[in-house]
Design an enzyme around this catalytic site. Structure first.
Site, PDB file in Angstrom:
ATOM      1  N   ARG A 134       0.836  -1.209   0.000  1.00 28.68           N
ATOM      2  CA  ARG A 134       0.000   0.000   0.000  1.00 28.68           C
ATOM      3  C   ARG A 134       0.866   1.252   0.000  1.00 28.68           C
ATOM      4  O   ARG A 134       0.469   2.290   0.526  1.00 28.68           O
ATOM      5  CB  ARG A 134      -0.947   0.004   1.201  1.00 28.68           C
ATOM      6  CG  ARG A 134      -0.268  -0.190   2.543  1.00 28.68           C
ATOM      7  CD  ARG A 134      -1.258   0.120   3.640  1.00 28.68           C
ATOM      8  NE  ARG A 134      -0.768  -0.325   4.941  1.00 28.68           N
ATOM      9  CZ  ARG A 134      -1.402  -0.092   6.065  1.00 28.68           C
ATOM     10  NH1 ARG A 134      -2.516   0.581   6.073  1.00 28.68           N
ATOM     11  NH2 ARG A 134      -0.908  -0.523   7.208  1.00 28.68           N
TER      12      ARG A 134
ATOM     13  N   LYS B 189       2.324   5.729   2.315  1.00 33.16           N
ATOM     14  CA  LYS B 189       1.551   4.670   2.979  1.00 33.16           C
ATOM     15  C   LYS B 189       0.092   4.987   2.709  1.00 33.16           C
ATOM     16  O   LYS B 189      -0.378   6.077   3.082  1.00 33.16           O
ATOM     17  CB  LYS B 189       1.863   4.696   4.480  1.00 33.16           C
ATOM     18  CG  LYS B 189       1.308   3.531   5.290  1.00 33.16           C
ATOM     19  CD  LYS B 189       1.864   3.565   6.719  1.00 33.16           C
ATOM     20  CE  LYS B 189       1.455   2.366   7.526  1.00 33.16           C
ATOM     21  NZ  LYS B 189       2.011   2.424   8.900  1.00 33.16           N
TER      22      LYS B 189
ATOM     23  N   ASP C 179      10.557  -7.250   8.220  1.00 31.71           N
ATOM     24  CA  ASP C 179      10.242  -6.269   7.172  1.00 31.71           C
ATOM     25  C   ASP C 179      10.007  -4.883   7.761  1.00 31.71           C
ATOM     26  O   ASP C 179       9.875  -3.912   7.014  1.00 31.71           O
ATOM     27  CB  ASP C 179       9.024  -6.710   6.352  1.00 31.71           C
ATOM     28  CG  ASP C 179       7.829  -7.040   7.219  1.00 31.71           C
ATOM     29  OD1 ASP C 179       7.916  -7.981   8.028  1.00 31.71           O
ATOM     30  OD2 ASP C 179       6.804  -6.353   7.116  1.00 31.71           O
TER      31      ASP C 179
END
Ligand code: AMP
Ligand code: MG
Length: 482
Positions: free
Chosen positions: A94, A114, A259
């Site tokens: 996203r 984001k 991540d």
């Protein structure tokens, strides 16, 4: 005639883009029905060498709400260990790397989005960010920055007028797109993905890039192995320092998947985070973290495990024994950083080793034994401290801390005696310095959850943003305005 948009006229550098498309996919930005600028970071506008007065809200919206006038946008490829399980289906789901620019300090920075739409990594998600999620990331990053934590910042937040459905917010809920300003969006997981595809060549290429940009001192080593080792040692040290910073300010990141670990050792990606109220190593911020894996107290250990996980890709290009040796000092380094930060919160730049160790460990024991807010304790210390405490141990916290039981009473007594010995170890004229350090290290306003919920209510009921701006201003100046 409209002047050119200064945000679009910045000198964008194709640092990551020039590595080639093994590391990203080019993606479009979503088109949103509305654009309402809710936050702009003029501090960062100045860091880019611009005068905020010359950058209009419309300029922000054009660049970071409508995403006009620039391309390509790079959805970065990465994998990661999420709650201990390897996930090869991650990547920017996203968001994308909008561009890279240099600050007036010479450092390279990423604009990363984001909530800017779907990508090949959206996995059925909508590619969107909730407005509340955006507001929470703005608050967290600004609060942590002001507290001295090495963190990404928020550059802008634009509300986008869509209705989103989420399991963890009353829905429909409002949408937004955030632009994050960070050292890098290259993650441990970026390297993990390359190991998964067995591409040591791409690992070495990316690592040389990381060294060039973020560890330039390692360029002094002409031997590649020495360069790589310097990088990993320095990263371990930076991550130890970051973990100590989170712990000292009472912050629980909540989702320390690989991540979400930056290759620069910077803190970023603020989802279900929380500042803890009372001291509690088991404090867990994410409702879905059933086992308490990413609890406040586990953070240093998890960081160490994540650094260990990064060895797997690095092993493809360097000896494992070197990596192990570089990670071995992690715990000691973390403890040294933590001790130093806690000493400062207690008013001391330095103390004899035995006194320092006793004071920090007894402070933690005391905070565990009495019912007092972690931040309340340190703020009370800053507010009540008096040079007279050096003369009479009985004056130390004589009025505030009430011991709930006999064990707590004895902890408090021990702590008071130790604090007294620490003060006694300094000359009397050093007391002004203690008072000043206490005030500079212990915030008056902490971003506790109820404070966030309080500002959210007027936004949802009346679209009243004033309480948000007031809270933001307070967390940006946690030690008082003056
Ligand atoms: P996070 O927990 O925010 O670090 O996100 C983990 C992964 O899920 C990342 O790959 C995100 O890009 C992806 N992701 C999270 N939320 C969404 C969403 N609403 N739509 C698409 N991808 C998402
Ligand atoms: Mg993430």
């Amino acid at each position: 005639m409209t002047a050119a948009n200064p945000l679009l006229a910045l000198d964008y550098l194709p640092a990551l883009e020039s590595l080639g498309d093994d590391y990203y996919d080019i993606v479009p930005a979503a088109e949103f029905p509305q654009h309402m600028l809710r936050f702009r970071n003029d501090d960062l506008v100045r860091l880019l060498g611009l005068d905020p007065a010359t950058v209009s809200d419309e300029d922000f919206i054009e660049a970071f709400g409508k995403f006009q006038g620039r391309e390509p946008f790079l959805a970065l490829r990465y994998h990661g260990y999420q709650f201990g399980e390897y996930n090869p289906f991650l990547g920017d789901g996203r968001g994308f790397l909008y561009g890279q620019v240099r600050g007036t300090n010479g450092n390279l920075y990423d604009f990363g989005t984001k909530g800017s739409g779907t990508t090949p990594y959206s996995r059925g998600g909508d590619g969107r960010l909730t407005l509340k999620g955006g507001v929470r990331e703005v608050l967290a990053s600004e609060a942590l920055h002001a507290l001295g934590v090495n963190t990404s910042r928020a550059f802008s937040l634009v509300e986008t007028g869509e209705a989103l459905w989420r399991g963890d917010e009353p829905s429909p809920t409002r949408s937004a797109v955030l632009v994050r300003f960070s050292q890098s969006h290259i993650r441990f997981g970026t390297f993990e993905r390359l190991e998964y595809h067995n591409r040591p060549d791409l690992i070495a290429k990316l690592l040389e890039h990381v060294i060039d940009v973020y560890y330039p001192e390692a360029r002094l080593f002409t031997d590649a192995q020495e360069r790589y080792l310097h990088f990993y040692k320095e990263l371990c040290d930076r991550v130890a320092r970051l973990a100590a910073q989170w712990m000292a300010v009472g912050f629980c990141h909540a989702v320390l998947n690989t991540d979400n670990m930056s290759i620069t050792g910077e803190s970023f990606d603020y989802g279900p985070y929380a500042f803890m109220d009372g001291y509690d190593p088991r404090f867990t911020a994410a409702y879905f973290d059933y086992a308490g894996r990413y609890s406040y107290g586990n953070q240093p250990l998890i960081c160490q495990m994540n650094l260990k996980a990064l060895q797997k890709p690095l092993k493809l290009i360097m000896p494992e024994a070197d990596l192990e040796a570089a990670l071995a000092p992690f715990k000691d380094r973390y403890e040294a950083y933590y001790q130093q930060l806690m000493l400062r919160k207690l008013g001391f730049e330095s103390l004899a080793d035995d006194l320092a160790t006793a004071l920090v460990s007894q402070t933690i024991a005391l905070l565990s034994a009495v019912t007092v807010g972690y931040h309340d304790f340190f703020l009370a210390l800053a507010q009540q401290f008096s040079p007279a405490w050096r003369e009479h141990a009985t004056l130390i916290f004589s009025t505030t801390l009430q011991a709930s039981d006999a064990a707590a009473a004895s902890q408090l007594d021990d702590w008071r005696q130790t604090y007294y010995r620490c003060l006694q170890s300094l000359d009397a004229e050093k007391m002004a310095g203690v008072a000043s350090l206490l005030k500079r290290t212990n915030p008056e306003t902490v971003l506790l959850r109820p404070a966030i919920e309080e500002i959210w209510e007027p936004i949802t009921t009346d679209d009243n943003w004033q309480p948000f701006y007031d809270l933001l201003n307070k967390v940006q100046h946690p030690f008082g305005q003056g």
